[in-house]
Design a protein around this motif. Structure first.
Motif, mmCIF file in Angstrom:
data_model
loop_
_atom_site.group_PDB
_atom_site.id
_atom_site.type_symbol
_atom_site.label_atom_id
_atom_site.label_comp_id
_atom_site.label_asym_id
_atom_site.label_seq_id
_atom_site.Cartn_x
_atom_site.Cartn_y
_atom_site.Cartn_z
ATOM 1 N N ALA A 82 0.827 -1.205 0.000
ATOM 2 C CA ALA A 82 0.000 0.000 0.000
ATOM 3 C C ALA A 82 0.861 1.254 0.000
ATOM 4 O O ALA A 82 0.573 2.242 -0.700
ATOM 5 C CB ALA A 82 -0.930 -0.011 1.208
ATOM 6 N N THR A 83 1.943 1.242 0.782
ATOM 7 C CA THR A 83 2.832 2.412 0.833
ATOM 8 C C THR A 83 3.551 2.588 -0.494
ATOM 9 O O THR A 83 3.692 3.707 -0.995
ATOM 10 C CB THR A 83 3.851 2.252 1.973
ATOM 11 N N ASP A 107 4.440 16.299 -12.764
ATOM 12 C CA ASP A 107 4.831 16.873 -14.051
ATOM 13 C C ASP A 107 6.342 17.047 -14.163
ATOM 14 O O ASP A 107 6.850 17.346 -15.252
ATOM 15 C CB ASP A 107 4.154 18.233 -14.252
ATOM 16 N N ALA A 108 7.050 16.912 -13.049
ATOM 17 C CA ALA A 108 8.501 17.101 -13.033
ATOM 18 C C ALA A 108 9.085 16.232 -11.923
ATOM 19 O O ALA A 108 8.353 15.765 -11.044
ATOM 20 C CB ALA A 108 8.828 18.578 -12.792
ATOM 21 N N PRO A 109 10.397 15.974 -11.959
ATOM 22 C CA PRO A 109 11.027 15.183 -10.894
ATOM 23 C C PRO A 109 10.770 15.790 -9.516
ATOM 24 O O PRO A 109 10.707 17.010 -9.369
ATOM 25 C CB PRO A 109 12.515 15.226 -11.259
ATOM 26 N N LEU A 110 10.621 14.926 -8.515
ATOM 27 C CA LEU A 110 10.308 15.367 -7.159
ATOM 28 C C LEU A 110 11.427 14.970 -6.197
ATOM 29 O O LEU A 110 12.115 13.974 -6.397
ATOM 30 C CB LEU A 110 9.004 14.721 -6.679
ATOM 31 N N SER A 111 11.575 15.747 -5.153
ATOM 32 C CA SER A 111 12.502 15.383 -4.087
ATOM 33 C C SER A 111 11.813 14.393 -3.154
ATOM 34 O O SER A 111 10.592 14.214 -3.191
ATOM 35 C CB SER A 111 12.914 16.630 -3.293
ATOM 36 N N ALA A 112 12.596 13.752 -2.285
ATOM 37 C CA ALA A 112 12.017 12.825 -1.317
ATOM 38 C C ALA A 112 11.035 13.561 -0.412
ATOM 39 O O ALA A 112 9.992 13.014 -0.029
ATOM 40 C CB ALA A 112 13.124 12.171 -0.495
ATOM 41 N N GLN A 113 11.346 14.823 -0.074
ATOM 42 C CA GLN A 113 10.446 15.599 0.778
ATOM 43 C C GLN A 113 9.130 15.884 0.060
ATOM 44 O O GLN A 113 8.055 15.816 0.663
ATOM 45 C CB GLN A 113 11.116 16.925 1.181
ATOM 46 N N ASP A 114 9.210 16.204 -1.239
ATOM 47 C CA ASP A 114 7.992 16.437 -2.026
ATOM 48 C C ASP A 114 7.102 15.193 -2.014
ATOM 49 O O ASP A 114 5.887 15.278 -1.818
ATOM 50 C CB ASP A 114 8.340 16.779 -3.477
ATOM 51 N N THR A 151 10.608 7.421 5.349
ATOM 52 C CA THR A 151 9.859 6.327 4.703
ATOM 53 C C THR A 151 9.814 6.532 3.198
ATOM 54 O O THR A 151 10.029 5.595 2.426
ATOM 55 C CB THR A 151 8.429 6.266 5.267
ATOM 56 N N ALA A 152 9.550 7.768 2.772
ATOM 57 C CA ALA A 152 9.517 8.057 1.338
ATOM 58 C C ALA A 152 10.863 7.742 0.699
ATOM 59 O O ALA A 152 10.932 7.140 -0.381
ATOM 60 C CB ALA A 152 9.147 9.522 1.103
ATOM 61 N N GLN A 153 11.942 8.133 1.370
ATOM 62 C CA GLN A 153 13.282 7.884 0.848
ATOM 63 C C GLN A 153 13.553 6.387 0.696
ATOM 64 O O GLN A 153 14.125 5.929 -0.298
ATOM 65 C CB GLN A 153 14.319 8.491 1.796
ATOM 66 N N ARG A 154 13.112 5.614 1.681
ATOM 67 C CA ARG A 154 13.330 4.168 1.653
ATOM 68 C C ARG A 154 12.636 3.526 0.451
ATOM 69 O O ARG A 154 13.217 2.679 -0.237
ATOM 70 C CB ARG A 154 12.809 3.566 2.960
#
Length: 224
Positions: free
Chosen positions: A160-161, A173-180, A191-194
């Motif tokens: 799910a994650t 629409d464009a590349p995102l950072s882990a924070q985004d 968690t997003a970074q992982r």
């Protein structure tokens, strides 16, 4: 909504497959059919976007039905859902233009991954316009790129994650950072970074670096 015709000679199996389809966001079942004749009749009154098609039908095979559809000028998309697993049938399905092939028995997760990939493809085609080579590559890889089911996730990772992270990246629409990604998916940055690293290793996410005036470059992620 993506309208689906479920074709299976087993009434019980058809109902189960239909229930699975309705659990996937953006999909709805238009009708059920249990033979090639019923399927053709259903399509005359209820045109659909996608057919989930069994190969073993009482009056003809699923691939013969696909041939009938093409001769009638019906270009409805097809995903084969069948117990037929011999290479000759799989090859024939490819040559008849089936977009995917799911072997019975399968889990909800297995079907869901195929439908999610199809939805991404459907959205791309709906946009129209011209395509560069990178876009063509993405179109041809759309169905396979969704297949990150539970078997591919290491222990401690949630399907799910992973789906939430994928959804954010696909809609960007464009590349995102882990924070985004973390903010949009409602996750912690860690968690997003992982999950981003996991998807990058699987070849589903492309990592680029954004350099600022000072400090280390920022990692940016985009769906391949």
């Amino acid at each position: 909504m993506i309208d689906v015709l479920v074709v299976d000679d087993d009434v019980h199996v058809a109902k189960i497959n239909a229930a699975y389809v309705t659990k996937v966001e953006g999909f709805r079942v238009s009708c059920l059919a249990h033979s090639a004749t019923e399927a053709l009749a259903a399509l005359e009154t209820h045109p659909v976007d996608l057919i989930l098609l069994d190969h073993y039908l009482p009056d003809k095979t699923g691939l013969q039905l696909v041939g009938d559809l093409r001769r009638r000028g019906l270009l409805t998309d097809v995903i084969m859902v069948t117990a037929a697993r011999d290479i000759a049938t799989v090859q024939a399905a490819m040559r008849h233009g089936a977009l995917q092939y799911l072997v019975k028995p399968f889990t909800f997760a297995g079907l869901r991954s195929k439908l999610v990939g199809y939805a991404a493809l459907h959205r791309t085609f709906a946009g129209g316009g011209q395509a560069e080579q990178s876009e063509v590559d993405r179109i041809f890889g759309a169905l396979g790129a969704a297949n990150a089911g539970p078997a591919e996730l290491p222990k401690g990772h949630s399907t799910a994650t992973a789906d939430r992270v994928r959804s954010v990246l696909r809609s960007a629409d464009a590349p995102l950072s882990a924070q985004d990604v973390a903010v949009q998916a409602g996750l912690s940055r860690q968690t997003a970074q992982r999950y981003l690293k996991l998807l990058e290793r699987a070849g589903r996410v492309r990592l680029t670096l954004k350099y600022g005036e000072t400090g280390r470059p920022e990692h940016r992620y985009e769906w391949v």
